[in-house]
Design a protein around this motif. Structure first.
Motif, mmCIF file in Angstrom:
data_model
loop_
_atom_site.group_PDB
_atom_site.id
_atom_site.type_symbol
_atom_site.label_atom_id
_atom_site.label_comp_id
_atom_site.label_asym_id
_atom_site.label_seq_id
_atom_site.Cartn_x
_atom_site.Cartn_y
_atom_site.Cartn_z
ATOM 1 N N LEU A 14 0.893 -1.120 0.171
ATOM 2 C CA LEU A 14 -0.008 0.145 0.074
ATOM 3 C C LEU A 14 0.938 1.391 -0.174
ATOM 4 O O LEU A 14 0.692 2.364 -0.736
ATOM 5 N N ALA A 15 1.897 1.141 0.966
ATOM 6 C CA ALA A 15 3.004 2.489 0.870
ATOM 7 C C ALA A 15 3.663 2.618 -0.508
ATOM 8 O O ALA A 15 3.620 3.801 -0.925
ATOM 9 N N ALA A 16 3.853 1.407 -1.104
ATOM 10 C CA ALA A 16 4.408 1.388 -2.551
ATOM 11 C C ALA A 16 3.441 2.260 -3.571
ATOM 12 O O ALA A 16 3.628 3.053 -4.369
ATOM 13 N N LEU A 20 3.289 5.494 -6.041
ATOM 14 C CA LEU A 20 3.132 5.440 -7.428
ATOM 15 C C LEU A 20 1.979 6.595 -7.931
ATOM 16 O O LEU A 20 2.174 7.150 -8.836
ATOM 17 N N HIS A 21 0.962 6.391 -6.864
ATOM 18 C CA HIS A 21 -0.337 7.397 -7.104
ATOM 19 C C HIS A 21 0.069 8.716 -7.224
ATOM 20 O O HIS A 21 -0.273 9.523 -8.213
ATOM 21 N N LYS A 22 1.072 9.096 -6.214
ATOM 22 C CA LYS A 22 1.444 10.448 -6.048
ATOM 23 C C LYS A 22 2.160 10.852 -7.447
ATOM 24 O O LYS A 22 1.917 11.933 -8.091
ATOM 25 N N ALA A 23 2.997 10.132 -8.040
ATOM 26 C CA ALA A 23 3.757 10.187 -9.080
ATOM 27 C C ALA A 23 2.820 10.574 -10.339
ATOM 28 O O ALA A 23 2.813 11.252 -11.226
ATOM 29 N N GLU A 239 -6.357 1.064 5.714
ATOM 30 C CA GLU A 239 -7.618 1.213 5.270
ATOM 31 C C GLU A 239 -7.885 2.783 4.391
ATOM 32 O O GLU A 239 -8.373 2.733 3.483
ATOM 33 N N THR A 240 -7.336 3.689 5.236
ATOM 34 C CA THR A 240 -7.367 4.937 4.724
ATOM 35 C C THR A 240 -6.530 5.241 3.549
ATOM 36 O O THR A 240 -6.484 5.693 2.549
ATOM 37 N N LEU A 245 -6.630 5.741 -2.531
ATOM 38 C CA LEU A 245 -6.073 5.442 -4.150
ATOM 39 C C LEU A 245 -7.290 5.346 -5.111
ATOM 40 O O LEU A 245 -8.646 5.016 -4.486
ATOM 41 N N ASP A 246 -7.053 5.199 -6.294
ATOM 42 C CA ASP A 246 -7.898 4.897 -7.338
ATOM 43 C C ASP A 246 -8.514 3.551 -7.121
ATOM 44 O O ASP A 246 -7.522 2.467 -7.375
#
Ligand SMILES: Cc1cc2nc3c(=O)[nH]c(=O)nc-3n(C[C@H](O)[C@H](O)[C@H](O)COP(=O)(O)OP(=O)(O)OC[C@H]3O[C@@H](n4cnc5c(N)ncnc54)[C@H](O)[C@@H]3O)c2cc1C
Length: 474
Positions: A14-16, A20-23, A239-240, A245-246
């Motif tokens: 999830l942290a990974a 990736l989501h931010k990028a 959960e948060t 994330l999408d």
């Protein structure tokens, strides 16, 4: 668009995915997907909430001194939900000779640093106390070769310190057998202390004296304690994270069955679905699962992954009516040295350690079953496991009341063991991984088992993946 596949939606994956989501949101030409075989995200982190009870099935806390979990909580906007322990009840007991003894004040790590509580405790014999004090005069080890945690503690502090302190306190964190654990992989600081100060006690006493006095409480700032959790349990973090994330990019209930490497990247095979083509793959599944997935990519990696042993454990939470329990639960719980030959490893008095875990008028106790010494017990059927835990709590704490709520969480082969040679295995994995552009293997099985370490590991792997496929993005 270059695709990154993240395998395993524990906190590492999830942290990974979050990185990736931010990028992706920053306009980097990447696409990502997170694949999880279970029907929920979180992996070992799970919280059940029912009728006002908040039951953590895996971790119940994290160390804020390692900043990454707290920083992620802040980015997700849930740092205001971070929950300190109720330190007015901060007492830990150790079972010895069938009775609970208070862990003497001033024990840091496993080293006594205050004379009076150490001299007056009935936990250790006089012979044991003298042997521990011999640490002050014993010579340093002439080399820094790895050794087991048990060998190290016996050498510096003696047998009693190993049996009554190190084994239950430290082995308890990893559910491990200190006779197998690598000192360098688990507690390299102890080795550094010995090399630097010649004595653990001298080092710790100096460190304690240098510690600034705790600042006076500042009501405008959130309280921080040695361990922290979240108001809604540890599950709040994964959960948060997933909720931000999408959702279309998180596939749960979907198992990756194989990975194949080719000139342009990787083919990720998924049960019951089309193959996924990826420029990079971040494998955050447990090491034994990763070993199976990476056989065709690199035999040496798969072998080193499969050589990381894992043990099984379970947590059993029991809630009671407060006026029926017959014990005021004044403390955070107790730990059980294996020499006591009991059937539980430890017990946390969850409703004392934390607020917000039970409705008014109730109390909750959590027991740990299994681990390296008693792995088979983690496989007991539900009814037998609960009966065994109840009988242990009755014997040890006099709790004979009927629980109003019972929850079992099982973790088969869920705890990686950093045994002697662990760092060599991890170095092999990392060396070989560097030969495969776009392959990243990470998670709690390698360089830190705690939740903050996993967050850090996942974020680092995502940044490396971005660097590999979109240089300059991370
Ligand atoms: C009982 C217990 C208590 C603990 N207590 C604490 C504590 O208090 N504090 C602390 O800091 N740490 C604690 N830990 C350790 C910590 O919880 C873990 O190290 C951490 O959560 C591991 O996260 P992870 O993402 O690396 O792995 P995991 O959470 O194991 O996630 C791996 C994921 O990969 C998935 N997966 C596996 N194979 C596949 C596949 N083929 N396809 C798709 N998905 C796959 C799995 O289903 C799983 O969800 C505890 C652990 C346990 C078991």
């Amino acid at each position: 668009m270059k695709k990154v596949v993240v395998i395993g939606a524990g906190i590492t994956g999830l942290a990974a995915a979050h990185e990736l989501h931010k990028a992706h949101c920053d306009g980097e030409p990447i696409d990502w997907v997170l694949i999880e075989k279970d029907n929920r995200v979180g992996g070992k982190i799970v919280t059940e909430r029912t009728g006002g009870f908040v039951v953590d099935g895996g971790p119940d806390c994290f160390l804020p001194d390692k900043p990454w979990a707290g920083q992620l909580a802040k980015e997700l906007g849930i740092d205001g939900d971070m929950l300190p322990t109720n330190d007015e009840h901060k007492k830990t007991f150790i079972l010895s000779g069938g009775a609970l003894h208070l862990l003497p004040d001033g024990v840091m790590g496993l080293v006594p640093t205050k004379f009076v509580p150490f001299a007056t405790t009935a936990l250790f014999s006089w012979g044991g106390k003298l042997r521990m004090a011999a640490d002050l005069i014993l010579p340093r080890k002439p080399n820094e070769d790895d050794e087991t945690l048990a060998d190290f503690v016996r050498r510096r502090l003696g047998r009693e310190a190993l049996d009554k302190l190190a084994e239950p306190l430290i082995g308890g964190i990893h559910a491990s057998d200190p006779e197998q654990m690598s000192l360098q992989a688990t507690f390299p600081r102890f080795l550094e202390m010995e090399q630097k100060s010649g004595s653990l006690i001298r080092h710790m006493v100096k460190a304690r004296k240098k510690m600034p006095p705790p600042p006076p409480p500042d009501p405008t700032k959130p309280k921080r304690t040695f361990f922290m959790s979240f108001v809604q349990g540890m599950g709040e973090l994964p959960e948060t994270c997933a909720a931000r994330l999408d959702p279309e990019r998180i596939l749960t209930g979907v198992e990756v069955t194989d990975i194949k490497e080719h000139a342009g990247g990787y083919t990720v095979k998924v049960a019951g679905r089309d193959d996924i083509e990826a420029a990079a793959v971040i494998v955050c599944a447990e090491a034994h699962a990763a070993a199976r997935l990476l056989k065709k990519v690199d035999d040496e990696i798969a072998e080193a992954l499969a050589a990381i042993p894992h043990v099984s454990s379970a947590t059993v939470s029991l809630a009671y009516k407060k006026d029926e329990i017959g014990n005021d639960l004044d403390g955070f719980g107790f730990i059980v040295p294996s020499v006591e030959d009991r059937k539980i490893m430890a017990s946390t008095w969850s409703s004392t350690k934390w607020s917000h875990r039970v409705p008014e008028g109730y109390a909750m106790i959590r027991a740990f079953v299994g681990g390296a010494h008693n792995e088979k017990l983690a496989e007991l059927p539900d009814e037998k496991m609960v009966k065994m835990v109840k009988s242990e709590l009755k014997d040890i704490m006099g709790v004979g009341a009927k629980p109003v709520l019972t929850r079992i969480f099982r973790w088969p082969k869920g705890m990686p063991q950093y045994t002697v040679g662990h760092l060599d295995r991890v170095e092999t994995i990392e060396r070989r991984q560097a030969e495969h552009l776009g392959l990243f293997i990470t998670g709690g099985a390698y360089r830190g088992v705690g939740v903050p370490d996993c967050v850090n590991a996942g974020q680092k792997a995502a940044k490396s993946a971005l660097d590999a496929i979109c240089p300059g993005a991370a």
